[in-house]
Design an enzyme around this catalytic site. Structure first.
Site, PDB file in Angstrom:
ATOM      1  N   ASP A   9       0.858  -1.171   0.000  1.00  0.00           N
ATOM      2  CA  ASP A   9       0.000   0.000   0.000  1.00  0.00           C
ATOM      3  C   ASP A   9       0.901   1.230   0.000  1.00  0.00           C
ATOM      4  O   ASP A   9       1.606   1.487   0.977  1.00  0.00           O
ATOM      5  CB  ASP A   9      -0.885  -0.038   1.249  1.00  0.00           C
ATOM      6  CG  ASP A   9      -1.769   1.176   1.426  1.00  0.00           C
ATOM      7  OD1 ASP A   9      -1.632   2.158   0.659  1.00  0.00           O
ATOM      8  OD2 ASP A   9      -2.590   1.154   2.360  1.00  0.00           O
ATOM      9  N   ASN A  23      -5.182  12.451 -11.325  1.00  0.00           N
ATOM     10  CA  ASN A  23      -5.852  12.891 -12.542  1.00  0.00           C
ATOM     11  C   ASN A  23      -5.500  14.365 -12.724  1.00  0.00           C
ATOM     12  O   ASN A  23      -4.978  15.009 -11.814  1.00  0.00           O
ATOM     13  CB  ASN A  23      -7.366  12.621 -12.502  1.00  0.00           C
ATOM     14  CG  ASN A  23      -8.067  13.373 -11.402  1.00  0.00           C
ATOM     15  OD1 ASN A  23      -7.915  14.581 -11.260  1.00  0.00           O
ATOM     16  ND2 ASN A  23      -8.843  12.660 -10.611  1.00  0.00           N
ATOM     17  N   VAL A  32      -5.126   4.907  -6.649  1.00  0.00           N
ATOM     18  CA  VAL A  32      -4.022   5.455  -5.858  1.00  0.00           C
ATOM     19  C   VAL A  32      -4.327   6.898  -5.453  1.00  0.00           C
ATOM     20  O   VAL A  32      -4.101   7.295  -4.305  1.00  0.00           O
ATOM     21  CB  VAL A  32      -2.697   5.388  -6.662  1.00  0.00           C
ATOM     22  CG1 VAL A  32      -1.597   6.176  -5.982  1.00  0.00           C
ATOM     23  CG2 VAL A  32      -2.266   3.944  -6.868  1.00  0.00           C
ATOM     24  N   ASP A  33      -4.848   7.669  -6.384  1.00  0.00           N
ATOM     25  CA  ASP A  33      -5.146   9.078  -6.132  1.00  0.00           C
ATOM     26  C   ASP A  33      -6.104   9.240  -4.950  1.00  0.00           C
ATOM     27  O   ASP A  33      -5.843  10.007  -4.018  1.00  0.00           O
ATOM     28  CB  ASP A  33      -5.746   9.685  -7.399  1.00  0.00           C
ATOM     29  CG  ASP A  33      -5.810  11.204  -7.394  1.00  0.00           C
ATOM     30  OD1 ASP A  33      -5.108  11.836  -6.587  1.00  0.00           O
ATOM     31  OD2 ASP A  33      -6.547  11.748  -8.226  1.00  0.00           O
ATOM     32  N   GLY A 123      -3.858   0.997 -13.992  1.00  0.00           N
ATOM     33  CA  GLY A 123      -5.182   0.717 -13.420  1.00  0.00           C
ATOM     34  C   GLY A 123      -6.277   1.130 -14.385  1.00  0.00           C
ATOM     35  O   GLY A 123      -6.402   0.578 -15.476  1.00  0.00           O
ATOM     36  N   VAL A 124      -7.034   2.152 -14.007  1.00  0.00           N
ATOM     37  CA  VAL A 124      -8.164   2.588 -14.826  1.00  0.00           C
ATOM     38  C   VAL A 124      -7.731   3.150 -16.178  1.00  0.00           C
ATOM     39  O   VAL A 124      -8.552   3.237 -17.091  1.00  0.00           O
ATOM     40  CB  VAL A 124      -9.073   3.615 -14.093  1.00  0.00           C
ATOM     41  CG1 VAL A 124      -9.699   2.990 -12.862  1.00  0.00           C
ATOM     42  CG2 VAL A 124      -8.326   4.870 -13.754  1.00  0.00           C
ATOM     43  N   TYR A 125      -6.454   3.509 -16.324  1.00  0.00           N
ATOM     44  CA  TYR A 125      -5.975   4.007 -17.619  1.00  0.00           C
ATOM     45  C   TYR A 125      -5.542   2.868 -18.547  1.00  0.00           C
ATOM     46  O   TYR A 125      -5.037   3.108 -19.630  1.00  0.00           O
ATOM     47  CB  TYR A 125      -4.855   5.020 -17.428  1.00  0.00           C
ATOM     48  CG  TYR A 125      -5.317   6.357 -16.875  1.00  0.00           C
ATOM     49  CD1 TYR A 125      -6.658   6.615 -16.589  1.00  0.00           C
ATOM     50  CD2 TYR A 125      -4.415   7.370 -16.637  1.00  0.00           C
ATOM     51  CE1 TYR A 125      -7.077   7.832 -16.087  1.00  0.00           C
ATOM     52  CE2 TYR A 125      -4.832   8.610 -16.134  1.00  0.00           C
ATOM     53  CZ  TYR A 125      -6.159   8.825 -15.865  1.00  0.00           C
ATOM     54  OH  TYR A 125      -6.563  10.044 -15.372  1.00  0.00           O
TER      55      TYR A 125
END
Length: 172
Positions: A9, A23, A32-33, A123-125
């Site tokens: 983590d 972002n 993470v953000d 991740g989401v990207y």
């Protein structure tokens, strides 16, 4: 520079600086953000809002980096960088590598000797994890001598094993 690969983590890393896969708004988000903003507390968001009100009115551009306090995190600073969204139609690898090199330059400017990175854009990207590791290691190996230790903090064991395989293949 020593490069370490660990599973964990990133918000618990005891280093001088942690890198946030932010972002462009700098105002928090998911992954993470969101974790860094939640754990670090309101001081991070306050400094991010000040950055937005001054020199980053349109947001932080992809591949660039900027530092804030780390708030309640064990680190002294958070270095925010915006990774590119993966594309099969366009080579965005230079932008991804720039996230690492820009973050290292900011870290060196702060006097940070140890920095923890997430695997940016994986991740989401949707950046494929193996290539994300390849790009990260390529960039990290060119970092400033002032930064002595870089830790790539990977979310799970499978990703760490992939990173170790890529790291070893690159050394052979």
């Amino acid at each position: 520079m020593r490069i370490e690969l660990v599973t964990g983590d990133i918000t618990t890393e005891d280093v001088d600086a942690v890198v946030n896969a932010a972002n462009s708004s700098l105002l928090g988000g998911g992954g993470v953000d969101g974790a860094i903003h939640r754990r670090g507390g309101p001081a991070i968001l306050e400094e991010c809002r000040a950055l937005r009100a001054s020199k980053f009115g349109r947001g932080l551009p992809v591949g660039q980096a900027v530092a804030t306090t780390a708030g309640r995190l064990p680190a002294r600073w958070v270095i925010h960088t915006v990774g590119p969204v993966f594309s099969t139609d366009e080579d965005r690898a230079p932008l991804l590598r720039s996230c690492y090199t820009s973050s290292l330059a900011v870290a060196a400017g702060l006097g940070a000797q140890s920095v923890a990175f997430p695997l940016i854009s994986s991740g989401v990207y949707r950046w494929p994890k193996e290539d994300a590791v390849v790009q990260a290691l390529a960039a990290l190996r060119t970092g400033p001598a002032a930064v002595q230790t870089v830790r790539l903090v990977l979310f799970d064991e499978a990703t760490r094993r992939t990173a170790e395989r890529v790291f070893q293949a690159d050394r052979d």
